[in-house]
Design an enzyme around this catalytic site. Structure first.
Site, PDB file in Angstrom:
ATOM      1  N   CYS A 160       0.799  -1.230   0.000  1.00 30.65           N
ATOM      2  CA  CYS A 160       0.000   0.000   0.000  1.00 30.65           C
ATOM      3  C   CYS A 160       0.824   1.269   0.000  1.00 30.65           C
ATOM      4  CB  CYS A 160      -0.968  -0.016   1.183  1.00 30.65           C
ATOM      5  SG  CYS A 160      -1.979  -1.516   1.208  1.00 30.65           S
ATOM      6  N   HIS A 293      -2.791   7.875   6.526  1.00 27.55           N
ATOM      7  CA  HIS A 293      -3.007   6.603   5.824  1.00 27.55           C
ATOM      8  C   HIS A 293      -4.409   6.097   6.156  1.00 27.55           C
ATOM      9  CE1 HIS A 293      -2.113   2.956   3.737  1.00 27.55           C
ATOM     10  NE2 HIS A 293      -2.210   2.200   4.819  1.00 27.55           N
ATOM     11  N   HIS A 328      -9.865   2.163   0.295  1.00 22.72           N
ATOM     12  CA  HIS A 328      -8.424   1.897   0.244  1.00 22.72           C
ATOM     13  C   HIS A 328      -8.079   1.352  -1.135  1.00 22.72           C
ATOM     14  CE1 HIS A 328      -4.429   1.095   1.098  1.00 22.72           C
ATOM     15  NE2 HIS A 328      -4.504   0.306   2.159  1.00 22.72           N
TER      16      HIS A 328
END
Length: 401
Positions: A160, A293, A328
Site C-alpha cells: 500500500c 493513511h 483503500h
C-alpha cells in the site's frame, strides 16, 4: 543536478470522480464513493461495500482508445496519467528526458481471473495470450507505450506504499540528473483476489468505513489511479504556468514487525514521518495538514495514531483520512492521496474525515470532520503504510508567489 523537484501536473480517477475537477466537487459536497458491488463478479455482492470507479471497462476503453479487453488496472492508469501529462503541458516534451514510474499490486489479475473461469472447467478453453499482461510490470509498459515514454520506465510494488515510493523514487531520478520529467504514481483495480484476500484477513468492514473512530471495524476496498508530473528546476522555468508546489521531503522505513500488521507502537510510521521531516528541513510545527493513511482497521489507525502523537504532541495540525471517500485503493493510494495533498496546498482546503463520531480512547486528538476552505496550507504530509511494514511519508510544500 536539480536541488528542487516541482509538481507540474495532476491526474486522478477514483470512486468519487474521473478527473481532478470532479474530485474537488465530491469533497466539497462530502460525497463518498462507497456502495454495493456492481461491476466485480463476486459472491460478496450485497454483502461487502467497495468504492468502485463508476465507469465500466467499455467506457474506460473508449476514453483511452485501448481495446476493451485490456486490464482495468491499465485502463485506470492511462486515464489518470494522461490527465496529469496534459495538465503539466510541458513545452517541447519530446526534447526532454522523460520517465514513467508507476506502481500497482494486482497487475492484470482481473484478466487472469476471467481467463481461469473457463480454463478451470476445461483446460482446452482459453488462450494464454489473453493473460499476457498479468504481471505488474506489463501494466506499466503498456501505459508507457501509450504515453510515448521511452527514456525510462519502472514498476514499484511495495503493497500500500507502492505509489508513494514511486513518487519519491521519481524525485531521486530528477535530483540525480537521470531524468528531467517523470510521471509518477500508481494504479490498482478491484479484483476477486484482493477482495477475497482482505476478507480472509478479517479486516473488511461490512459498513462504510470510519477511520480513526473508536468503533472502527475495518476498511473498504477501492480502486483508481493517481499521478503527479515531477519536473526539475530547469523544466519548471519553461512551464507556461506556475508549478503547484514542490516535493520537499520523503522517507521510507520498515519496522519488519509482521507480514500484514503494523507494530503496535507505530515504529515504522514514526520513522517514515520523522525521516521525511528531516529531509524537508521542516519542524513538526510547520506541517499544516496531514493526509493520514487511515485505513479504518483497528491495528493501522492505532499504530499510525501513536506515531502521530509521538511526533506532533501537543500541537496537532488538522488531519483526516480521505479513504473515507475513496476506500483503500491499495497500490494506487499513495498516488491518489498525493494528488489530494497537492490540491490542499493549491486551493487552501482541508478534507473531512467522513463518518467520524467518537475519538479513539488512546489518542489525544481527532480528525477534521468538516470540509474547510480558505485555509493557509503551505506544508502537507501524506502517509502511506503498507503490508510488511513498508512505511512511506511524503511532504509537499508551497512555492513562493
Amino acid at each position: 543536478m536539480s536541488s528542487t523537484v516541482y509538481i507540474a501536473g495532476l491526474g486522478v480517477i477514483s470512486a468519487i470522480g474521473n478527473n481532478v475537477a470532479e474530485h474537488l466537487e465530491a469533497f466539497e459536497h462530502e460525497e463518498a464513493g462507497m456502495g454495493d458491488i456492481s461491476m466485480l463478479d463476486t459472491i460478496y455482492r450485497k454483502k461487502l461495500p467497495v468504492a468502485e470507479v463508476k465507469l465500466d471497462n467499455g467506457h474506460l476503453a473508449a476514453i483511452t482508445t485501448l481495446p476493451a479487453d485490456t486490464s482495468r488496472t491499465a485502463l485506470l492508469s492511462l486515464v489518470a496519467a494522461k490527465e496529469a501529462l496534459n495538465d503539466a503541458a510541458i513545452p517541447a516534451l519530446d526534447t526532454l528526458r522523460t520517465g514513467f514510474v508507476s506502481a500497482n499490486t494486482v497487475g492484470g489479475m482481473d484478466r487472469s481471473e476471467h481467463f481461469f473461469i473457463d480454463f478451470a472447467k476445461d483446460d482446452s478453453k482459453g488462450k494464454l495470450r489473453n493473460v499476457y499482461d498479468h504481471e505488474c510490470g506489463c501494466i506499466t509498459e503498456l501505459v508507457a507505450d501509450q504515453l510515448g515514454i521511452k527514456d525510462f520506465l519502472t514498476t514499484i510494488s511495495t503493497a500500500c506504499s507502492s505509489s508513494a515510493n514511486a513518487i519519491f523514487y521519481a524525485a531521486r531520478l530528477i535530483k540525480n540528473d537521470v531524468l528531467d520529467v517523470v510521471i509518477a504514481g500508481g494504479t490498482d483495480a478491484l479484483t476477486k483476489f484482493t477482495l477475497n484476500g482482505f476478507n480472509t484477513l478479517m479486516i473488511l468492514d461490512d459498513e462504510f468505513c470510519k477511520p480513526f473512530d473508536e468503533h472502527r471495524e475495518g476498511l473498504n476496498l477501492g480502486e483508481g489511479a493517481g499521478y503527479l508530473v515531477l519536473v526539475s528546476e530547469k523544466v519548471a522555468k519553461i512551464l507556461n504556468k506556475k508549478p503547484y508546489c514542490r516535493l520537499s521531503g520523503y522517507n521510507n522505513s520498515n519496522d519488519a514487525y509482521h507480514q500484514t500488521a503494523s507494530s503496535p507502537d507505530g515504529t515504522g510510521s514514526y520513522l517514515a514521518m520523522k525521516g521525511a521531516l528531516e529531509k524537508s528541513g521542516l519542524n513538526a510545527s510547520d506541517i499544516d495538514y496531514i493526509n493520514l493513511h487511515g485505513t479504518g482497521t483497528p491495528n493501522n489507525d492505532s499504530a499510525e495514531g501513536t506515531a502521530v502523537k509521538r511526533i506532533f504532541d501537543p500541537n496537532y495540525p488538522p488531519m483526516s483520512s480521505t479513504k473515507s471517500f475513496t476506500g483503500h485503493t491499495l497500490g494506487a493510494s499513495g498516488g491518489i492521496e498525493a494528488v489530494f495533498s497537492v490540491l490542499a496546498i493549491k486551493h487552501g482546503i482541508i478534507y473531512p474525515n467522513l463518518r467520524f463520531e467518537t475519538r479513539m480512547s488512546d489518542l489525544p486528538f481527532e480528525p477534521e470532520k468538516r470540509f474547510l476552505k480558505g485555509q493557509n496550507i503551505n506544508n502537507v504530509m501524506s502517509n502511506s503504510f503498507g503490508f510488511g511494514g513498508n512505511c512511506t511519508s511524503l511532504i509537499f510544500s508551497g512555492v513562493s508567489k
